[in-house]
Design a protein around this motif. Structure first.
Motif, PDB file in Angstrom:
ATOM      1  N   UNK A   1       0.902  -1.192  -0.010  1.00 62.28           N
ATOM      2  CA  UNK A   1       0.136  -0.105  -0.070  1.00 62.28           C
ATOM      3  C   UNK A   1       0.851   1.213   0.077  1.00 62.28           C
ATOM      4  N   UNK A   2       2.068   1.297  -0.619  1.00 63.12           N
ATOM      5  CA  UNK A   2       2.734   2.219  -0.859  1.00 63.12           C
ATOM      6  C   UNK A   2       2.161   3.520  -1.754  1.00 63.12           C
ATOM      7  N   UNK A   3       1.488   3.245  -2.786  1.00 60.43           N
ATOM      8  CA  UNK A   3       0.872   4.143  -3.652  1.00 60.43           C
ATOM      9  C   UNK A   3      -0.572   4.485  -2.920  1.00 60.43           C
ATOM     10  N   UNK A   4      -0.810   5.828  -2.894  1.00 60.21           N
ATOM     11  CA  UNK A   4      -2.339   6.282  -2.735  1.00 60.21           C
ATOM     12  C   UNK A   4      -3.076   6.110  -3.717  1.00 60.21           C
ATOM     13  N   UNK A   5      -4.285   6.239  -3.575  1.00 55.20           N
ATOM     14  CA  UNK A   5      -5.542   6.310  -4.607  1.00 55.20           C
ATOM     15  C   UNK A   5      -5.225   7.288  -6.006  1.00 55.20           C
ATOM     16  N   UNK A   6      -4.538   8.420  -5.856  1.00 57.94           N
ATOM     17  CA  UNK A   6      -4.450   9.307  -6.668  1.00 57.94           C
ATOM     18  C   UNK A   6      -3.193   8.846  -7.502  1.00 57.94           C
ATOM     19  N   UNK A   7      -2.127   8.375  -6.853  1.00 59.70           N
ATOM     20  CA  UNK A   7      -0.978   7.925  -7.819  1.00 59.70           C
ATOM     21  C   UNK A   7      -1.460   6.678  -8.469  1.00 59.70           C
ATOM     22  N   UNK A   8      -2.221   5.723  -7.898  1.00 60.53           N
ATOM     23  CA  UNK A   8      -2.634   4.589  -8.716  1.00 60.53           C
ATOM     24  C   UNK A   8      -3.643   4.931  -9.723  1.00 60.53           C
ATOM     25  N   UNK A   9      -4.246   6.032  -9.693  1.00 56.10           N
ATOM     26  CA  UNK A   9      -5.189   6.507 -10.688  1.00 56.10           C
ATOM     27  C   UNK A   9      -4.124   7.099 -11.913  1.00 56.10           C
ATOM     28  N   UNK A  10      -3.206   7.769 -11.497  1.00 54.64           N
ATOM     29  CA  UNK A  10      -2.500   8.287 -12.388  1.00 54.64           C
ATOM     30  C   UNK A  10      -1.484   7.305 -13.153  1.00 54.64           C
ATOM     31  N   UNK A  11      -1.309   6.315 -12.628  1.00 55.13           N
ATOM     32  CA  UNK A  11      -0.534   4.838 -13.321  1.00 55.13           C
ATOM     33  C   UNK A  11      -1.567   4.576 -14.307  1.00 55.13           C
ATOM     34  N   UNK A  12      -2.817   4.237 -13.837  1.00 49.48           N
ATOM     35  CA  UNK A  12      -3.690   3.594 -14.569  1.00 49.48           C
ATOM     36  C   UNK A  12      -4.112   4.589 -15.868  1.00 49.48           C
ATOM     37  N   UNK A  13      -4.196   5.955 -15.562  1.00 54.61           N
ATOM     38  CA  UNK A  13      -4.120   6.959 -16.674  1.00 54.61           C
ATOM     39  C   UNK A  13      -3.162   6.608 -17.780  1.00 54.61           C
ATOM     40  N   UNK A  14      -1.727   6.774 -17.403  1.00 50.04           N
ATOM     41  CA  UNK A  14      -0.706   6.787 -18.379  1.00 50.04           C
ATOM     42  C   UNK A  14      -0.621   5.250 -18.914  1.00 50.04           C
TER      43      UNK A  14
ATOM     44  N   UNK B   1      -7.556   7.797 -27.246  1.00 48.81           N
ATOM     45  CA  UNK B   1      -6.783   7.280 -25.538  1.00 48.81           C
ATOM     46  C   UNK B   1      -7.078   8.328 -24.495  1.00 48.81           C
ATOM     47  N   UNK B   2      -6.840   9.417 -24.903  1.00 48.42           N
ATOM     48  CA  UNK B   2      -7.006  10.600 -23.880  1.00 48.42           C
ATOM     49  C   UNK B   2      -8.268  10.437 -23.156  1.00 48.42           C
ATOM     50  N   UNK B   3      -9.449  10.641 -24.041  1.00 47.37           N
ATOM     51  CA  UNK B   3     -10.727  10.495 -23.281  1.00 47.37           C
ATOM     52  C   UNK B   3     -10.872   9.400 -22.617  1.00 47.37           C
ATOM     53  N   UNK B   4     -10.625   8.303 -23.058  1.00 53.33           N
ATOM     54  CA  UNK B   4     -10.937   6.900 -22.378  1.00 53.33           C
ATOM     55  C   UNK B   4     -10.133   6.785 -21.104  1.00 53.33           C
ATOM     56  N   UNK B   5      -8.687   7.193 -21.109  1.00 52.64           N
ATOM     57  CA  UNK B   5      -7.945   7.157 -20.181  1.00 52.64           C
ATOM     58  C   UNK B   5      -8.369   7.884 -19.013  1.00 52.64           C
ATOM     59  N   UNK B   6      -8.821   9.199 -19.261  1.00 47.89           N
ATOM     60  CA  UNK B   6      -9.407  10.272 -18.224  1.00 47.89           C
ATOM     61  C   UNK B   6     -10.766   9.541 -17.741  1.00 47.89           C
ATOM     62  N   UNK B   7     -11.693   8.927 -18.493  1.00 50.31           N
ATOM     63  CA  UNK B   7     -13.034   8.570 -17.944  1.00 50.31           C
ATOM     64  C   UNK B   7     -12.424   7.250 -17.064  1.00 50.31           C
ATOM     65  N   UNK B   8     -11.575   6.299 -17.553  1.00 52.78           N
ATOM     66  CA  UNK B   8     -11.199   5.146 -16.885  1.00 52.78           C
ATOM     67  C   UNK B   8     -10.671   5.337 -15.376  1.00 52.78           C
ATOM     68  N   UNK B   9      -9.658   6.162 -15.603  1.00 51.33           N
ATOM     69  CA  UNK B   9      -8.731   6.416 -14.295  1.00 51.33           C
ATOM     70  C   UNK B   9      -9.733   7.278 -13.200  1.00 51.33           C
ATOM     71  N   UNK B  10     -10.538   7.892 -13.964  1.00 52.64           N
ATOM     72  CA  UNK B  10     -11.469   8.900 -13.071  1.00 52.64           C
ATOM     73  C   UNK B  10     -12.591   7.957 -12.292  1.00 52.64           C
ATOM     74  N   UNK B  11     -12.921   6.814 -13.117  1.00 49.35           N
ATOM     75  CA  UNK B  11     -13.631   5.891 -12.659  1.00 49.35           C
ATOM     76  C   UNK B  11     -13.387   5.051 -11.462  1.00 49.35           C
ATOM     77  N   UNK B  12     -11.933   4.516 -11.599  1.00 52.21           N
ATOM     78  CA  UNK B  12     -11.344   3.919 -10.597  1.00 52.21           C
ATOM     79  C   UNK B  12     -10.788   4.624  -9.493  1.00 52.21           C
TER      80      UNK B  12
END
Length: 129
Positions: free
Chosen positions: A25-38, A99-110
């Motif tokens: 649990x080293x990464x917080x929720x925001x960091x995981x969402x950022x990794x998922x976005x990328x 890719x940009x649109x889907x990544x924003x929506x997908x990482x936001x949902x996560x």
């Protein structure tokens, strides 16, 4: 196409499990969402270019004399089909935008799903519900 879709669907779960069990649990929720976005953006925007590159390499195997042009003898049915699929591939132009649109929506949902889950879990632990 199917492997790409499976990878996009499984990627958040892999990030979550990697963070929970390997990183403790080293990464917080925001960091995981950022990794998922990328990661999702990379999968959607870059994979079509890689696929196109390999199709071009495959097409070059039909160019027997190496001049970059295809004579009638070099235009086999397989080569014609490959040329047709390469010329009809308009997805490369739209891949970064989609890719940009889907990544924003997908990482936001996560992010919001995990945030709500953590909030509910804290409320249940504190018996506030």
């Amino acid at each position: 196409m199917k492997a790409t879709l499976i990878l996009i669907i499984a990627f958040p779960l892999l990030v979550f499990l990697f963070n929970r069990f390997l990183l403790k649990k080293w990464l917080n929720t925001y960091e995981m969402a950022l990794i998922i976005f990328v990661g999702v953006f990379f999968i959607i925007a870059v994979v079509p270019y890689i696929k196109d590159y390999f199709m071009m390499q495959q097409l070059e195997t039909f160019d027997l004399n190496g001049d970059g042009l295809f004579s009638e003898q070099e235009k086999t049915p397989e080569a014609k089909q490959l040329i047709q699929s390469l010329s009809n591939n308009t997805g490369l132009a739209f891949a970064p935008i989609v890719g940009l649109i889907v990544a924003i929506l997908y990482s936001g949902l996560f992010y919001w799903s995990l945030t709500i889950y953590n909030w509910l879990r804290q409320r249940i632990k504190g018996h506030e519900i």
